[in-house]
Design a protein around this motif. Structure first.
Motif, PDB file in Angstrom:
ATOM      1  N   VAL A   1      -5.074  13.815   1.004  1.00  0.00           N
ATOM      2  CA  VAL A   1      -4.486  14.010   2.333  1.00  0.00           C
ATOM      3  C   VAL A   1      -4.638  12.728   3.149  1.00  0.00           C
ATOM      4  O   VAL A   1      -3.683  12.258   3.790  1.00  0.00           O
ATOM      5  N   SER A   2      -5.832  12.171   3.117  1.00  0.00           N
ATOM      6  CA  SER A   2      -6.086  10.917   3.850  1.00  0.00           C
ATOM      7  C   SER A   2      -5.242   9.783   3.297  1.00  0.00           C
ATOM      8  O   SER A   2      -4.710   8.952   4.048  1.00  0.00           O
ATOM      9  N   LEU A   3      -5.096   9.752   1.962  1.00  0.00           N
ATOM     10  CA  LEU A   3      -4.301   8.702   1.336  1.00  0.00           C
ATOM     11  C   LEU A   3      -2.836   8.797   1.755  1.00  0.00           C
ATOM     12  O   LEU A   3      -2.211   7.788   2.101  1.00  0.00           O
TER      13      LEU A   3
ATOM     14  N   PHE B   1       1.052   6.620  -6.979  1.00  0.00           N
ATOM     15  CA  PHE B   1      -0.082   7.497  -7.279  1.00  0.00           C
ATOM     16  C   PHE B   1       0.355   8.967  -7.218  1.00  0.00           C
ATOM     17  O   PHE B   1       0.048   9.763  -8.118  1.00  0.00           O
ATOM     18  N   PHE B   2       1.100   9.315  -6.175  1.00  0.00           N
ATOM     19  CA  PHE B   2       1.530  10.712  -6.038  1.00  0.00           C
ATOM     20  C   PHE B   2       2.594  11.070  -7.080  1.00  0.00           C
ATOM     21  O   PHE B   2       2.656  12.222  -7.529  1.00  0.00           O
ATOM     22  N   ILE B   3       3.443  10.108  -7.463  1.00  0.00           N
ATOM     23  CA  ILE B   3       4.395  10.365  -8.549  1.00  0.00           C
ATOM     24  C   ILE B   3       3.634  10.741  -9.817  1.00  0.00           C
ATOM     25  O   ILE B   3       3.963  11.721 -10.500  1.00  0.00           O
TER      26      ILE B   3
ATOM     27  N   SER C   1       4.256  14.897   0.342  1.00  0.00           N
ATOM     28  CA  SER C   1       2.962  14.788  -0.346  1.00  0.00           C
ATOM     29  C   SER C   1       1.826  15.201   0.584  1.00  0.00           C
ATOM     30  O   SER C   1       0.920  15.957   0.183  1.00  0.00           O
ATOM     31  N   PHE C   2       1.867  14.717   1.818  1.00  0.00           N
ATOM     32  CA  PHE C   2       0.852  15.072   2.805  1.00  0.00           C
ATOM     33  C   PHE C   2       0.820  16.587   3.031  1.00  0.00           C
ATOM     34  O   PHE C   2      -0.247  17.213   3.013  1.00  0.00           O
TER      35      PHE C   2
ATOM     36  N   PHE D   1       0.815  -1.226   0.000  1.00  0.00           N
ATOM     37  CA  PHE D   1       0.000   0.000   0.000  1.00  0.00           C
ATOM     38  C   PHE D   1       0.848   1.277   0.000  1.00  0.00           C
ATOM     39  O   PHE D   1       0.584   2.193  -0.788  1.00  0.00           O
ATOM     40  N   PRO D   2       1.877   1.414   0.865  1.00  0.00           N
ATOM     41  CA  PRO D   2       2.708   2.631   0.824  1.00  0.00           C
ATOM     42  C   PRO D   2       3.369   2.835  -0.539  1.00  0.00           C
ATOM     43  O   PRO D   2       3.466   3.965  -1.033  1.00  0.00           O
ATOM     44  N   GLU D   3       3.841   1.705  -1.147  1.00  0.00           N
ATOM     45  CA  GLU D   3       4.479   1.809  -2.448  1.00  0.00           C
ATOM     46  C   GLU D   3       3.476   2.253  -3.517  1.00  0.00           C
ATOM     47  O   GLU D   3       3.769   3.122  -4.349  1.00  0.00           O
TER      48      GLU D   3
END
Length: 504
Positions: free
Chosen positions: A124-126, A15-17, A79-80, A8-10
């Motif tokens: 933000v939650s992600l 997703f953010f990349i 990202s957060f 999940f973290p990866e």
């Protein structure tokens, strides 16, 4: 399921990349428009240049951090923080901004602002979930990460509030020539084609527009405010025979005035019947005159002894009819060309306003010229850029055409409208070339309200405008246009100062 939990973290990082790379590349491909959009932000206007590069840099840097496993957690924290900043920015826009600007491009360009906010809160939650799961997979206590996230959220919100307050102060008081264009400030309400381009505004009284004509100086044309019933009449003077060079007609409070300062004469009618009688003769020469009331007139005159321009008041029926105030206009070089400008009278407040033509300044006086307030426009030309040549006979002339800062202007109910001659920072030059740009200021404090575009042909030379309680009338060459003001303009008009306002 366990594999999904571990990855999940990866997956969040990927997703953010994708999000930051797409957003930043979209902005880079249309960077000029991106900067223009930030310049119109009610929060970031004053820092548009700096912020545009900073956002792109941080987005790309965050994408790189997320790409490598040993820096991925740091990338998730970035990202957060970014998404908290973006979310709080949108919250301020929706709840505290005078207007909602266009989006800043990228993947969110097609969303409305509330959808932006929902999307950002979800990311933000992600990001928070990705950080917490990353810590759990490494068997670290979650409370420290939770505290970090809370602290980062708090600092992000505080930073945005400080940025907002500072930007508003710079935009309204210490502007660096960045315009903020109001959202849909006017709506076109009518057009009327005139036969010639020599008309000028002679005033608006009730529902009637009065137009003078430079080529027919002793005629006045009338037109209703709904652009019907055009007619032309001649004025009758009780004494004539003067060699006028530029006689002008003005109508105010049901009285008609005719004057030409090169001939020291002023005519006035008892009503708008166009039978004018001499009110002042050989009392003063002047270059500009504005009606304060039926017995007092603000003027710009030349003082031969001091060799400067100055403001004064003409009281035709007083024993001492002329009061000149030599220190009203600030001299830089010659006291004539460098003090050139536009004399205005606010019929709502009774104040006299003088807008300098070649510098970013205007002065506001009371109706007696005994008190003064100095203000500046958002332009950055604070000294006239003129070169004066003095002849052997003592006459002065300009060597080269001067840099004009402020063209025509008008004041109404405490708002000063100035047609600017210069393009501001981060403005679209194509839009500028096909538009008339009007900047709006308060005459009560150092406050820039905003700007508006009005369409015009590229090579238009003659423009003039007139303001009433709810409308802007614009003369462009031989076309008369009427625009209705939106509430974001009329809310700034002062009320209760006087009742002798032009009303429709």
């Amino acid at each position: 399921m366990k594999t999904l939990y571990k990855r999940f973290p990866e997956t969040t990082a990927y997703f953010f990349i994708l999000l930051f790379c797409y957003a930043s590349i979209s902005k880079i491909m249309d960077f000029e428009n991106f900067q223009i959009q930030i310049a119109q932000s009610p929060i970031l206007s004053s820092f548009a240049g700096f912020v545009s590069y900073l956002v792109l840099g941080i987005e790309l840097m965050t994408a790189v951090l997320l790409l490598f496993e040993n820096t991925r957690k740091l990338g998730l924290y970035f990202s957060f923080t970014l998404m908290v900043l973006f979310s709080f920015y949108i919250y301020l826009i929706l709840n505290y901004s005078e207007f909602i600007p266009c989006s800043c491009g990228g993947i969110l360009e097609k969303m409305d602002w509330r959808t932006h906010l929902v999307f950002n809160l979800a990311t933000v939650s992600l990001a928070a979930a990705g950080i917490m799961l990353s810590e759990r997979l490494q068997f670290r206590p979650l409370k420290f990460s939770a505290v970090y996230l809370i602290i980062l959220s708090g600092f992000s919100c505080m930073a945005m509030v400080l940025l907002y307050n500072r930007s508003e102060h710079l935009m309204r008081k210490d502007n660096n020539f960045t315009r903020r264009f109001l959202q849909h400030p006017v709506t076109e309400a009518g057009r009327f084609q005139l036969d010639y381009n020599s008309y000028y505004f002679g005033g608006i009284n009730g529902s009637t527009i009065y137009l003078g004509n430079h080529t027919a100086p002793f005629t006045v044309s009338t037109l209703s405010t709904d652009f019907t019933g055009f007619s032309t009449s001649s004025v009758n003077l009780d004494q004539s025979g003067f060699t006028f060079k530029g006689a002008r007609i003005f109508v105010k409070d049901s009285k008609t005035y005719l004057f030409d300062g090169t001939v020291p004469v002023l005519y006035q009618s008892a009503t708008t019947d166009l039978n004018l009688k001499t009110l002042s003769y050989r009392q003063v020469y002047f270059s500009q005159l504005k009606v304060l009331d039926s017995s007092a007139f603000a003027i710009v005159t030349y003082l031969g002894k001091e060799k400067i321009q100055a403001l004064g008041i003409l009281y035709p029926n007083h024993p001492n009819p002329v009061e000149i105030h030599p220190s009203t206009l600030e001299k830089f070089k010659d006291g004539i060309f460098d003090t050139d400008g536009n004399l205005l009278v606010d019929s709502g407040t009774g104040e006299i306003v003088y807008v300098y033509k070649y510098r970013n300044q205007f002065r506001v006086f009371n109706k007696n010229l005994t008190s003064r307030k100095d203000f500046h426009t958002i332009d950055n030309i604070d000294k006239p850029q003129i070169d004066i040549l003095e002849r052997s006979d003592g006459q002065k002339k300009m060597k080269t055409p001067p840099l004009t800062v402020n063209r025509s202007s008008f004041v109404h109910r405490g708002l000063l409208f100035i047609e600017s001659a210069r393009i501001g920072r981060l403005e679209d030059r194509q839009q500028w070339n096909r538009s008339l740009v009007i900047d709006i200021y308060s005459t009560q404090e150092q406050k820039y309200i905003g700007s508006l575009y009005l369409p015009k042909a590229k090579n238009t030379k003659k423009t003039e405008f007139f303001i009433t309680d709810d409308s802007l009338y614009l003369l462009i060459e031989n076309e008369l246009l009427r625009y209705r003001f939106a509430q974001n303009v009329t809310q700034h008009f002062r009320t209760g100062e006087a009742e002798n306002l032009n009303k429709e």
